[in-house]
Design a protein around this motif. Structure first.
Motif, short mmCIF file in Angstrom:
data_model
loop_
_atom_site.label_atom_id
_atom_site.label_comp_id
_atom_site.label_asym_id
_atom_site.label_seq_id
_atom_site.Cartn_x
_atom_site.Cartn_y
_atom_site.Cartn_z
N MET A 1 -1.70 2.40 0.69
CA MET A 1 -1.79 3.77 0.78
C MET A 1 -3.14 4.36 -0.36
SD MET A 1 0.87 7.12 0.79
CE MET A 1 1.44 6.61 -0.84
N ARG A 2 -2.84 3.40 -1.42
CA ARG A 2 -3.93 3.85 -2.63
C ARG A 2 -5.03 3.13 -2.25
NH1 ARG A 2 1.17 2.74 -5.19
NH2 ARG A 2 0.40 0.76 -5.95
N MET A 3 -5.57 2.40 -1.39
CA MET A 3 -6.82 1.64 -1.19
C MET A 3 -7.63 2.22 -0.51
SD MET A 3 -5.12 -2.25 -0.50
CE MET A 3 -6.92 -2.62 -0.16
N GLU A 4 -8.71 1.86 -0.51
CA GLU A 4 -9.96 2.20 0.32
C GLU A 4 -10.02 1.05 1.56
OE1 GLU A 4 -11.80 4.74 0.14
OE2 GLU A 4 -11.30 5.61 -1.85
N ALA A 5 -9.48 1.92 2.53
CA ALA A 5 -9.19 0.82 3.85
C ALA A 5 -10.62 0.59 4.69
CB ALA A 5 -8.26 1.47 4.51
N GLU A 6 -11.51 1.44 4.16
CA GLU A 6 -12.64 1.17 4.94
C GLU A 6 -13.25 -0.39 5.17
OE1 GLU A 6 -12.09 3.47 3.04
OE2 GLU A 6 -12.22 5.39 4.21
N GLY A 7 -13.17 -0.88 3.80
CA GLY A 7 -13.85 -2.32 3.77
C GLY A 7 -12.77 -3.46 4.37
N TYR B 1 -4.46 -8.04 6.95
CA TYR B 1 -4.52 -7.87 5.44
C TYR B 1 -3.14 -7.57 5.08
CZ TYR B 1 -5.96 -5.99 0.92
OH TYR B 1 -6.12 -5.49 -0.08
N LEU B 2 -2.35 -6.83 6.00
CA LEU B 2 -0.82 -6.41 5.71
C LEU B 2 -0.05 -7.60 5.44
CD1 LEU B 2 -0.65 -3.03 7.61
CD2 LEU B 2 -0.73 -3.26 5.22
#
Length: 292
Positions: free
Chosen positions: A40-46, A53-54
């Motif tokens: 939730m704290r990450m920039e998921a666009e990349g 990833y999860l």
């Protein structure tokens, strides 16, 4: 994918991975919650592949937890067994392309005998169908290393022969034993169980030092039956066992004391036959909370 949607979609899968690796549902839930809190704290666009990833985050957190808790398991009182799960709180997969294995409790016991890395690679490849290249990227290993580790883990599984995918004959054999055990515990006469047990049957009990349990495995049909007869004579079984549906649709036995499940008994069938070769009895109350 929105975070709430990702959580709904991938949580069962991630919990299934963590539970198989750790053998404790509460620890698996903590891992999954931590993964999504971090995500939730990450920039998921990349992130190109959200599912991979999860899964990567979950597998690596499980490996780290297993390494840090190694000493705790080494000093555990008596045998350590995985936490049994009732079917209504079991593992499910949301992606039809994933392999659906109705694995028995014996398989969970076997997985705990693999090293943390072997366990991760084996589950990711065998149960979740990831390719070696994906697994190598997830675990920061070479593809060749992952292949060798998987082969080693698979050889250990094959040597034990207790990976039991629950088929119709498997379920039928265990149900017959369950019915016979219910009659025996009601009457106090366990001799009829000899028709369902191997001569060298082993009973493993897990009390974790919280309640009385056998510190060492009980070996041989005579000693196993004597153990059950002794508990009956002491009135331990007076409230009577009941059948319970375990994760994956496996039939087990549960005993309630003062309204709460205090015993869960699981059976493992011999690889090529109908008889039971191992019995697992979990009495550690910390591992039975999901039945209450």
């Amino acid at each position: 994918m929105l975070l709430a949607q990702a959580y709904e979609t991938y949580r069962p899968r991630l919990f299934g991975l963590a539970y198989r690796m750790l053998g404790i549902a509460a620890d698996a839930e903590d891992i999954v919650q931590d993964v999504f809190a971090h995500y939730m704290r990450m920039e998921a666009e990349g992130i190109r592949d959200e599912k991979a990833y999860l899964t990567k985050m979950t597998a690596n957190r499980c490996i780290n937890l297993l390494k840090s808790s190694r000493r705790r398991r080494e000093v555990y009182t008596g045998p350590w067994l995985p936490e049994p799960m009732p079917d209504d709180k079991g593992i499910s997969f949301s992606d039809p392309a994933e392999r659906r294995e109705n694995v028995g409790y014996a398989y969970l016991v076997l997985l705990q005998r693999l090293t943390p890395l072997e366990r991760a690679i084996y589950i990711l490849k065998e149960s979740f169908g990831f390719e070696y290249g994906n697994i190598a990227e997830m675990l920061n290993r070479t593809e060749m290393s992952c292949r060798k580790t998987f082969s080693r883990a698979k050889a250990k599984v094959a040597a034990d022969e207790s990976k039991q995918i629950l088929d119709e004959s498997e379920g039928s054999a265990k149900k017959s034993f369950v019915e016979a055990f219910l009659r025996a515990s009601d009457t106090g006469d366990f001799k009829p169980l000899t028709a369902f047990l191997l001569e060298d049957v082993t009973l493993i009990t897990d009390g974790g030092g919280k309640v009385r349990a056998a510190i060492n495995p009980i070996l041989g049909i005579g000693r196993v039956l004597a153990f059950f007869e002794s508990l009956t004579a002491k009135g331990t079984f007076k409230e009577g066992f009941e059948t319970v549906l375990l994760q994956g649709g496996e039939t087990g036995l549960a005993l309630r004391r003062e309204g709460r499940v205090a015993y869960v008994l699981c059976a493992e069938r011999e690889p090529e036959g109908p008889r039971i070769r191992r019995l697992y009895m979990v009495v550690n109350p910390d591992k039975l909370t999901r039945f209450n």
